[in-house]
Design an enzyme around this catalytic site. Structure first.
Site, short mmCIF file in Angstrom:
data_model
loop_
_atom_site.label_atom_id
_atom_site.label_comp_id
_atom_site.label_asym_id
_atom_site.label_seq_id
_atom_site.Cartn_x
_atom_site.Cartn_y
_atom_site.Cartn_z
N SER A 37 3.99 12.06 -14.67
CA SER A 37 4.82 11.65 -15.78
C SER A 37 3.89 11.25 -16.91
CB SER A 37 5.69 10.47 -15.35
OG SER A 37 6.71 10.23 -16.26
N ARG A 90 1.72 12.89 -3.38
CA ARG A 90 2.63 14.01 -3.60
C ARG A 90 1.88 15.33 -3.75
NH1 ARG A 90 7.73 11.72 -7.31
NH2 ARG A 90 8.32 10.11 -5.80
N GLU A 95 8.99 15.76 -9.05
CA GLU A 95 8.08 15.09 -9.97
C GLU A 95 6.74 14.77 -9.30
OE1 GLU A 95 9.56 11.37 -11.53
OE2 GLU A 95 7.56 10.78 -12.15
N ARG A 114 8.20 9.14 -1.20
CA ARG A 114 8.46 7.83 -1.80
C ARG A 114 7.97 6.75 -0.86
NH1 ARG A 114 11.71 6.92 -6.07
NH2 ARG A 114 12.49 9.04 -5.86
N ARG A 159 4.87 -0.22 -4.86
CA ARG A 159 6.20 -0.35 -5.44
C ARG A 159 7.19 -0.77 -4.36
NH1 ARG A 159 6.24 4.80 -9.68
NH2 ARG A 159 4.25 4.19 -10.63
#
Length: 422
Positions: free
Chosen positions: A350, A389, A347, A275, A260
């Site tokens: 999802s 994560r 988070e 991130r 990303r």
RNA sequence: GGAGGGAUGGCUGAGCGGUUGAAAGCACUGGUCUUGAAAACCAGCAUGGGUUAACGCCCAUCCAGGGUUCGAAUCCCUGUCCCUCCGCCA
């Protein structure tokens, strides 16, 4: 993509539902284009019908050896008219399609109202954050302290938002992947799937990343429009693009790297592994009949939660509000894991039901045994889990006073029996 | 990278520029026959869109996009994918 028929016949309803997620539907533009489309399509088809009939008559006349010059004269200027009508129709359809492709999904009735993540609703909570009798470190301090996590070298090799892992941390990362894949294939009924990490633009349109979110992607310098996958959702869900499925449901689990660009998130989560431009994820994807999709969402979410439970990581499950769900989603649950280093829930998964939104873009259908007719499927996916994560959560939740990290019991078989990383 | 061959309905596979949305077979669905099943026989069976209260009617689609033509699955151009051979290669 939304059902064009729904937009035509229940435009006000669509507008209201889209407003729930903060999307302003340009009703006037849609209506104008739709009316133009209708008029042009009717006219074009009438001209086509006339041309077909006349051409057929010419063919019949010639077959009988008759003179067809009268009919040929009658059809003379039809071609130009038809061509003009077709061009206008195509132009309007292209514009309408562009509009349609930019409209997000309607939130499901059970998706709570709200503008942003502040309004997300906690559905349940599992586990108790551990009480520490020493000063808690975050995963960066722990990892660098052990000499097993190195962001500076990664910055030299590539740039910011990358990491180098060594030794026990690298192995723990690998162990997590194996553990997750085994759990989902052996206990949750998913089929292990390995897919390309590079996809074309059609696939990204199918799942909704294009045309609106190109800036989030890494595009390759290549003769074709190729992109690095931002999530396994793209290649895995596109397995069913342009197909009529005979057997349902489909359940895929796939481990992939994800890439990303993180454009627009400058300054956010700059420290550590939270991130990154590149991270690994084990993804769950389901393709189900429409009537089963909300049951499937609950199950899929529970499958992701089970990973955290087995790792004994405290988490909470949030129902995202209408203003916070993703572009293609009708309903989303986020799993948030407790991070002692940040003293908050973050988070880690999802899980979304896209209903027929992706299926319509992908032309993914199944044959309804009752009607015998193809119908759009519903697609779902969820992280089960984001590996980087999860690694962060383990390092922070399992840290010891001396800077070492305990290995969760379920992972020890995957670590050759190692119980502590030091 | 070089040289060839191909892409047609759920699958296999025919198809002279003119009632071809498309032969045939398989699969599937219904029927006849049978105590039941099988076999045999008969019939049905593509997808998307427009329009309609509905029956229906209409349009498009033979990999995709252009072109030639009154008319294209069929002819021409471009692209994509697949196959075979040669070269290179983890």
């Amino acid at each position: 993509m939304l059902d064009p028929k729904l937009l035509r016949h229940q435009l006000e309803f669509c507008q209201q539902q889209l407003a729930r997620r903060g999307f302003q539907l340009d009703v006037e533009k849609f209506s104008t284009l739709e009316n133009q489309r209708k008029a042009l399509q009717v006219r074009t088809q009438a001209l086509q019908k006339e041309r077909n009939a006349k051409s057929k008559a010419i063919g019949q006349a010639k077959a009988k050896g008759e003179d067809a010059s009268d009919i040929l004269a009658a059809v003379a200027d039809l071609g130009d008219q038809l061509k003009a009508a077709e061009e206008q129709l195509h132009a309007v359809q292209a514009e309408l399609n562009a509009l349609l492709m930019g409209i997000p999904n309607l939130p499901h009735a059970t998706t709570p109202d709200g503008e942003n993540e502040e309004d997300n609703q906690e559905v349940r909570r599992w586990g108790e954050p551990r009480q520490f009798d020493f000063e808690v470190r975050d995963h960066v301090d722990i990892g660098e302290g052990l000499g097993l996590l190195d962001f500076e070298t990664a910055a030299k090799i590539t740039g910011s938002r990358f990491a180098v892992m060594h030794g026990g941390i690298a192995r723990l990362h690998r162990a997590l992947i194996q553990f997750m894949l085994d759990l989902h294939t052996q206990e949750h009924g998913y089929s292990e799937t390995c897919v390309p990490f590079i996809v074309n633009a059609d696939s990204l349109r199918g799942t909704g990343q294009l045309p609106k979110f190109e800036e989030d992607l890494f595009k390759l310098y290549h003769e074709h429009d190729y992109y690095l996958i931002p999530t396994a959702e793209v290649p895995v869900t596109n397995i069913v693009r342009d197909t009529i499925l005979e057997k349902m449901p489909c359940r895929f689990v796939s481990h992939t790297p994800c890439f990303r660009s993180e454009a627009g998130s400058y300054g956010k989560d700059t420290r550590g592994m939270i991130r990154q431009h590149q991270f690994e994820k084990v993804e769950l994807v389901q393709v189900v009949k429409p009537e089963d999709s909300y049951q499937a969402l609950e199950e899929l979410t529970a499958h992701a939660e089970e990973v955290l439970k087995r790792l004994k990581l405290p988490f909470r499950t949030m129902a995202l509000c209408a203003g916070d769900i993703g572009f293609s989603s009708a309903k989303t649950y986020d799993l948030e894991v407790w991070l002692p280093g940040q003293n908050k829930y973050r988070e880690i998964s999802s899980c979304s039901n896209f209903e027929a939104f992706q299926a319509r873009r992908m032309k993914a259908r199944f044959r309804n045994p009752e009607s015998g007719k193809p119908e759009l499927v519903h697609t779902l996916n969820g992280s089960g889990l984001a590996v980087g994560r999860t690694l962060v959560a383990i390092m922070e939740n399992y840290q010891q006073k001396n800077g070492s990290v305990q290995v969760p019991e379920v992972l020890q078989p995957y670590m050759g029996g190692v119980s502590i990383i030091e």
